[in-house]
Design a protein around this motif. Structure first.
Motif, short mmCIF file in Angstrom:
data_model
loop_
_atom_site.label_atom_id
_atom_site.label_comp_id
_atom_site.label_asym_id
_atom_site.label_seq_id
_atom_site.Cartn_x
_atom_site.Cartn_y
_atom_site.Cartn_z
N ARG A 1 -6.54 -39.16 -2.27
CA ARG A 1 -5.19 -39.57 -2.64
C ARG A 1 -4.56 -40.47 -1.59
N LYS B 1 -17.34 -33.84 -3.52
CA LYS B 1 -16.00 -34.08 -4.07
C LYS B 1 -15.18 -34.95 -3.12
N ASN C 1 -13.18 -32.87 -11.70
CA ASN C 1 -12.44 -33.19 -10.48
C ASN C 1 -11.96 -34.63 -10.44
N LEU D 1 -11.86 -40.60 -5.07
CA LEU D 1 -11.72 -39.14 -5.06
C LEU D 1 -10.53 -38.66 -4.24
N HIS E 1 -23.09 -33.08 -14.35
CA HIS E 1 -22.50 -31.96 -13.59
C HIS E 1 -21.01 -31.94 -13.87
N CYS F 1 -18.52 -30.05 -13.02
CA CYS F 1 -17.54 -29.83 -11.95
C CYS F 1 -17.09 -31.16 -11.34
N LYS G 1 -13.51 -23.71 -9.41
CA LYS G 1 -13.73 -25.09 -8.97
C LYS G 1 -14.31 -25.94 -10.09
N THR G 2 -14.93 -25.32 -11.07
CA THR G 2 -15.48 -26.07 -12.21
C THR G 2 -14.37 -26.76 -13.00
N GLU H 1 -20.68 -29.70 -3.74
CA GLU H 1 -19.30 -30.13 -3.94
C GLU H 1 -18.46 -30.03 -2.67
N HIS H 2 -18.68 -28.95 -1.89
CA HIS H 2 -17.83 -28.74 -0.71
C HIS H 2 -18.64 -28.54 0.56
#
Lengths: 374, 374
Positions: B351, B287, A348, B349, A342, A344, A59-60, B316-317
């Motif tokens: 689409r 993200k 992204n 972030l 960060h 990551c 994921k990074t 992130e998630h």
């Protein structure tokens, strides 16, 4: 096997004014291949020496090319955060994937997991009996296995070690193979906290593994690790580590003391578009670096070539960088490389890495899994 | 004219279990078309009533379909932050674009600007004599014009009002048309700060415009505005406002008092994947929502349907959402809609937007300019 990127040729040509003709418009993400390679090798060597399997978290970087190099350097497989990341790395040739996340496999996501399990060695995280039931409907009979997620102190997902047997029994009843336990010691992301978080990780995993064995489970995998805690991962408890950030490092890792500026392989390159006494504005903002700013960070990003400078304000398309008195201010139009806090988050946000070695651009690697959140 | 999205048809079908068959996998961005339309109309009506031209900033939504609706509602043109955003909205049919940024037009970017100026009415920001020279090489003779950027208190880009004539004269010497001045009163993004920032905006722009007129320049445009300061924009000084966030609103705007929860048109929808006493974990993390967290924000995002809840941790998630005692916790597998702190970051972030009206999904609109930073 993951295929090599087809574009790893020398793309740069130096013009009379010293600019490389293929130098991209700013802002862009630059990757130093020499530093990247050293980071990959160092972590691989550390894991080998400690007797730990290395299963890096992709994921990074979200890049099949970097994943291929990680596997070449000795990684036993890849860690991903989402099913769509797993699908992308499967298509890119990965054969062994761990979705280190408490996946909720109801509905179409279950069918997607089942399709994945038919193509790769698949592991999935689980932290509740309810999730285990859905995973069982999707994965029973496929050969896929689950690891019970343990909370080792971060207070995010995962169960307390005492509850590991309850989740494992539910998984077993649902027809799943239970391969072991995993945790993410994310509370190591604070100054001076890494050693304590690694100790917590080790204690929580040891307890959970012992309880599972006491309940008749074979515990084949005890998986932990993060970049800050990697050096302190306990090989008497852990069998596997899953660091992610180490490939690139970032301002956060430098400020945590995990690495030095020479170990930062990724920077966001911006152009000075505005300039005043003591500060410049670069055209690489939060939509390039990401807005992560832990309370202990000294800024919204750093400038590796000028460690005294600080990104004091990060808007979407502006980075305001303050320079102390006596430090020469870059000129208007000059390019400057910033380390995101960060990495990551920064990776992204982009679509490709501009990769250089020895000062020349040698490739552009697509960030294939950018935005792969589902 | 911007073309209508071709997919604005009803895509949803309710199944026996109450789930819409086309309901997307989480996480995704949901747009409430009714709220969006109300937000568009309200700002347009406010600008009309105040006698201000509305030139909305499309960096917020990055969607040609929403830009089309803004123009239909009365916007005189669009504001963009980058040349690539300008290129994308030009291709989508926009005819009047302002790059409200101190563009550094050396090299290929100058040629791109020149190509744009041949297709649309183009305005570009400038805040230094050096930048004016490069813009002149690119744009002289094209009919494009520049606006001098004024710093009204944010301390980002822009010059003090006193320096406006110096920049305007350099632009004039470089063969550029000087159309006026602009500022972004971004220091209005703090609780209780909007009225003061609007007053600063008005004072700085009035002074800069007066100085330009005193130096023989026609000042056709005095452009300001942001979502928090919109209601306080001074029509005796300003000719134009450029709010962006108002189309969607976000947790930040609610906490600033700019709008209420009923005015939030965009949410990030996540599934509960983990659950413990007092808190749940959703699969929509940083993200998806972006990591923006101003010091005065009460969390990393909000839950419009449960204003008492707070996003206490955003990885992130993972979004860890804390619920106060007495408030029912969502079940595992339940979906929950969160308002990001800063909607521009969240939109960039993703689409696509999943657009609904009256509870049914009516379209998916591509976020065409996501990642358009160069």
């Amino acid at each position: 096997m993951l295929a090599a990127a087809s574009d790893a040729r020398n793309l740069s040509t130096i013009t009379h004014d010293g600019l490389m003709t293929d130098e991209p418009a700013t802002p862009y993400l630059a990757v130093d291949l020499d530093v990247l390679t050293r980071n990959l090798d160092r972590a691989a060597e550390h894991a080998r020496a400690a007797g730990l399997r290395l299963r890096p978290h992709v994921k990074t970087h979200k890049s099949p090319e970097i994943a291929r190099r990680q596997v070449e350097a000795g990684a036993v497989g890849l860690t991903v955060a989402t099913v769509s990341e797993a699908e992308i790395f499967c298509r890119a040739g990965a054969t062994d994937l761990f979705v280190a996340y408490p996946v909720w496999a109801a509905g179409p996501r279950g069918a997607r997991l089942r399709a994945l399990a038919q193509r790769v060695d698949l592991r999935v995280g689980v932290d509740s009996p309810e999730a285990a039931r859905h995973l069982g409907l999707a994965l029973a009979g496929t050969g896929a296995s689950v690891l019970v997620e343990i909370d080792s102190g971060m207070r995010r997902s995962g169960v307390a070690p005492e509850r590991a047997p309850e989740v494992a029994r539910a998984a077993d009843r649902a027809g799943l193979r239970v391969a072991g336990v995993f945790t993410f010691p994310g509370h190591g992301y604070a100054p001076g906290a890494a050693a304590g978080a690694a100790a917590d990780e080790s204690a929580a995993l040891a307890k959970a593994a012992e309880l599972l064995r006491g309940n008749g489970f074979d515990v084949l995998e005890v998986s932990g690790g993060s970049t800050p805690t990697l050096a302190a991962s306990d090989p008497t408890v852990l069998t596997e580590v899953r660091p992610g950030v180490y490939v690139f490092n970032d301002a956060q890792q430098v400020e945590l003391g995990t690495c030095g500026w020479d170990d930062v392989a990724l920077t966001a390159v911006g152009t000075v578009v505005s300039r005043e006494a003591g500060r410049v504005v670069l055209d690489a903002g939060g939509k390039v670096l990401g807005a992560d700013r832990p309370v202990w960070a000294t800024g919204a990003g750093r400038v590796p070539s000028v460690p005294e400078a600080r990104v004091v304000l990060l808007s979407e398309h502006h980075a305001v960088v303050a320079f102390p008195e006596g430090v020469a201010l870059p000129e208007l139009g000059e390019r400057l490389a910033m380390a995101p806090n960060h990495v990551c988050a920064a990776a992204n946000l982009a679509r490709e890495y501009v990769v250089s070695a020895g000062g020349a651009i040698v490739g552009r690697w697509p960030i294939t899994a950018a935005g792969a959140n589902v």
